[in-house]
Every structure is written in structure tokens, then in C-alpha cells.
Write a protein that holds these residues in place. Sequence first.
Motif, mmCIF file in Angstrom:
data_model
loop_
_atom_site.group_PDB
_atom_site.id
_atom_site.type_symbol
_atom_site.label_atom_id
_atom_site.label_comp_id
_atom_site.label_asym_id
_atom_site.label_seq_id
_atom_site.Cartn_x
_atom_site.Cartn_y
_atom_site.Cartn_z
ATOM 1 N N SER A 173 0.676 -1.133 0.077
ATOM 2 C CA SER A 173 -0.131 -0.025 -0.177
ATOM 3 C C SER A 173 0.746 1.241 -0.148
ATOM 4 C CB SER A 173 -1.009 -0.077 1.186
ATOM 5 O OG SER A 173 0.100 0.037 2.504
ATOM 6 N N GLU A 174 2.224 1.362 0.642
ATOM 7 C CA GLU A 174 2.804 2.465 0.595
ATOM 8 C C GLU A 174 3.483 2.472 -0.878
ATOM 9 O OE1 GLU A 174 6.682 3.763 3.192
ATOM 10 O OE2 GLU A 174 6.351 1.820 3.351
ATOM 11 N N LEU A 175 3.908 1.500 -1.536
ATOM 12 C CA LEU A 175 4.275 1.711 -2.811
ATOM 13 C C LEU A 175 3.314 2.408 -3.819
ATOM 14 C CD1 LEU A 175 6.155 -1.745 -3.280
ATOM 15 C CD2 LEU A 175 7.185 0.445 -2.505
ATOM 16 N N ASP A 176 2.145 1.846 -3.452
ATOM 17 C CA ASP A 176 1.034 2.302 -4.329
ATOM 18 C C ASP A 176 1.023 3.822 -4.090
ATOM 19 O OD1 ASP A 176 0.503 -0.266 -4.800
ATOM 20 O OD2 ASP A 176 -1.395 -0.438 -3.913
ATOM 21 N N LEU A 177 1.047 4.218 -2.847
ATOM 22 C CA LEU A 177 0.993 5.867 -2.671
ATOM 23 C C LEU A 177 2.103 6.363 -3.237
ATOM 24 C CD1 LEU A 177 -0.399 8.309 -1.305
ATOM 25 C CD2 LEU A 177 0.842 7.595 0.605
ATOM 26 N N MET A 178 3.240 5.788 -3.057
ATOM 27 C CA MET A 178 4.633 6.360 -3.913
ATOM 28 C C MET A 178 4.458 6.732 -5.258
ATOM 29 S SD MET A 178 7.925 4.580 -1.901
ATOM 30 C CE MET A 178 7.985 4.631 -0.181
ATOM 31 N N ALA A 179 3.446 5.661 -5.875
ATOM 32 C CA ALA A 179 3.396 5.755 -7.219
ATOM 33 C C ALA A 179 2.364 6.665 -7.857
ATOM 34 C CB ALA A 179 2.672 4.215 -7.771
ATOM 35 N N ARG A 180 1.628 6.782 -6.774
ATOM 36 C CA ARG A 180 0.357 8.136 -7.011
ATOM 37 C C ARG A 180 0.976 9.358 -7.017
ATOM 38 N NH1 ARG A 180 -5.539 8.444 -3.662
ATOM 39 N NH2 ARG A 180 -6.093 10.123 -4.758
ATOM 40 N N LEU A 181 1.932 9.657 -6.163
ATOM 41 C CA LEU A 181 2.745 10.847 -5.970
ATOM 42 C C LEU A 181 3.551 11.083 -7.334
ATOM 43 C CD1 LEU A 181 4.195 10.504 -2.181
ATOM 44 C CD2 LEU A 181 2.263 11.824 -3.057
ATOM 45 N N ALA A 182 3.955 9.959 -7.951
ATOM 46 C CA ALA A 182 4.697 10.186 -8.865
ATOM 47 C C ALA A 182 3.587 10.122 -10.306
ATOM 48 C CB ALA A 182 5.687 8.860 -9.053
ATOM 49 N N GLY A 183 2.419 10.233 -10.094
ATOM 50 C CA GLY A 183 1.590 10.158 -11.481
ATOM 51 C C GLY A 183 1.370 8.931 -12.003
ATOM 52 N N MET A 184 1.578 8.012 -11.158
ATOM 53 C CA MET A 184 1.087 6.655 -11.762
ATOM 54 C C MET A 184 0.171 5.763 -11.009
ATOM 55 S SD MET A 184 5.232 5.061 -12.452
ATOM 56 C CE MET A 184 5.989 5.900 -11.169
ATOM 57 N N ARG A 185 -0.409 4.899 -11.613
ATOM 58 C CA ARG A 185 -1.390 4.117 -10.789
ATOM 59 C C ARG A 185 -1.150 2.384 -10.953
ATOM 60 N NH1 ARG A 185 -4.744 1.308 -13.748
ATOM 61 N NH2 ARG A 185 -4.892 1.584 -16.157
ATOM 62 N N LEU A 186 -1.555 1.682 -10.002
ATOM 63 C CA LEU A 186 -1.236 0.251 -9.900
ATOM 64 C C LEU A 186 -2.259 -0.274 -10.883
ATOM 65 C CD1 LEU A 186 -0.060 -2.173 -8.452
ATOM 66 C CD2 LEU A 186 -2.346 -2.419 -7.124
ATOM 67 N N ARG A 187 -1.674 -1.058 -12.014
ATOM 68 C CA ARG A 187 -2.316 -1.639 -13.234
ATOM 69 C C ARG A 187 -2.726 -3.117 -12.614
ATOM 70 N NH1 ARG A 187 -0.564 -2.259 -19.481
ATOM 71 N NH2 ARG A 187 0.468 -4.141 -18.700
ATOM 72 N N GLU A 188 -1.603 -3.696 -12.243
ATOM 73 C CA GLU A 188 -1.787 -5.245 -11.880
ATOM 74 C C GLU A 188 -0.662 -5.393 -10.657
ATOM 75 O OE1 GLU A 188 0.025 -7.703 -15.259
ATOM 76 O OE2 GLU A 188 -1.183 -5.984 -16.115
ATOM 77 N N ARG A 189 -1.093 -6.490 -10.041
ATOM 78 C CA ARG A 189 -0.064 -6.844 -8.856
ATOM 79 C C ARG A 189 -0.299 -8.547 -8.667
ATOM 80 N NH1 ARG A 189 -0.612 -3.806 -4.184
ATOM 81 N NH2 ARG A 189 1.421 -2.646 -4.800
ATOM 82 N N TRP A 190 0.671 -9.128 -8.888
ATOM 83 C CA TRP A 190 0.932 -10.606 -8.667
ATOM 84 C C TRP A 190 1.944 -11.145 -7.730
ATOM 85 C CZ3 TRP A 190 -2.640 -12.419 -12.388
ATOM 86 C CH2 TRP A 190 -2.890 -11.493 -13.409
#
Length: 243
Positions: A204-221
Motif C-alpha cells: 500500500s505504501e508503494l501504491d501511494l508512492m506511485a500515486r505521488l509520481a503520477g502513476m497508478r497500480l495496473r496489476e499485482r501478482w
Amino acid sequence: MSGLNDPAFFDRYAHEYDERNAPDPTPAVEFLAGLVPAGGRVLELAIGTGRVAVPLAGRGLAVEGIEGAPLMLERMRAKPGGADIPTVLGDMADVPVQGPYDLAYLVFNTLFNLPDQARQVDCFVNVGKVLAPGGLFVVEAFIQDVTQFDRGQRVATRAVTEDSVNMEFLQHDPVAQAVTYQRVTFDAQGTTLRPLRLRYCWPSELDLMARLAGMRLRERWNDWGRGPFTAASRQHVSVYERA
């Protein structure tokens, strides 16, 4: 000798890295190759000895890399095809290259080598700056099991033979989300120390970092084979997409 948080720290492991840290790269290569359009550019952060980059470039992809440890790059360049991969010597959190890239990736928990949350956020933000619109950032990482520690520490025997014993000493700092390791080999040659410090992140922390960088989670395996990610997963492969 560089410190635990120095980008060049892994020079001390270059001579044995592939022998001691060499899971089969094929599943990762297959996964990553399937994300890149024909003619696309690929960037590996912390390219190391080219364990993944060299076979990925062998697929005909335009792979480039960033690495902080010069001796690791020497090992990569000594491999067939390794010298043909353009590389920059520098701190991966700074992402000191010019995009745009269609894919960037970090494998084998390497994001956690960055010393703290601030530098990990820097890494995401700077990756976002060099990705093309719709470009992808792939992160492979473990999920820390905090129950393995007793009063913030752990000692374990990893292997025992007639001639040697490998042990592991760990200290956990839950505030910094950091684990400091000392992996020790006792054998006829004496004592060998292999220290490491990792600053782990929750998914979840990585997802927030991605959001701050203008990215979104597309998929997780769960793994490179696209096994389902569940509450029981102890690792993950996450794919982020730039808006």
C-alpha cells in the motif's frame, strides 16, 4: 569501504553476486518482455551484473541501465552481450538518464536498498519523469514478516556442513521499517561477513508512492508467473502505469 547506504556498497559482493544471488531470470525476462511494444525502450534500475538485463536485451529489446557499483558493471560487461548495454553509473533514486522509456523495472527487492522513505519516493517520482505516457514501472519486492523477530532481533542458522556454518543475525527497526542483516560464514578460511540493510515498504505504501509520481497500480501478482496475490503472499510483482 562504502557504507550500507552508499550506492557503491555492492561492489564488495560483485565477485560472488551471481553465484550467491542468482535465481533463474527466465520468468522475469518472459514477464517483462511481454510488456514492451516493438521498438520500445527499457530501463533497469540497479542493473547490477545484468542477470535480467542481458537476456532481456538478447530478445532484441533496447535495454539500458543505471548502477551505483562500478565493479558490478564490470561483471556485466564481461558477459556476452553485456558490453552492448548502455549504462550510467549513478544513484538509481536520481534516475540520471533521458527518457522517454516504455518500461522501467526494479527486481529482487532492490528498491529496499534505498535508505529511507524519502529516497524511495524520489525514485518513483524520477522514474515517472522519464516514462512515456502509458509507460510502465515494475517492482519486485518481498513483504516483511515482522512476526519473525523477537524483541526486534533474530538469529538463524542458514546452512551447516562438515566444514562450515552459515548464520544470519538481524535487527529490526519498526519505526524506520528497516532490517539490518549480518550474514556470517565460519569455515577453514576464517570468518566472512556479508552485511546488508533494507528499508522495506508495504504494498500500500508503494501504491501511494506511485500515486505521488503520477502513476497508478495496473496489476499485482504473487510472482513472475502471475500467481494470484493474496493475504498469504510473501512477495509481489507490481506493475504501475504512468497517466
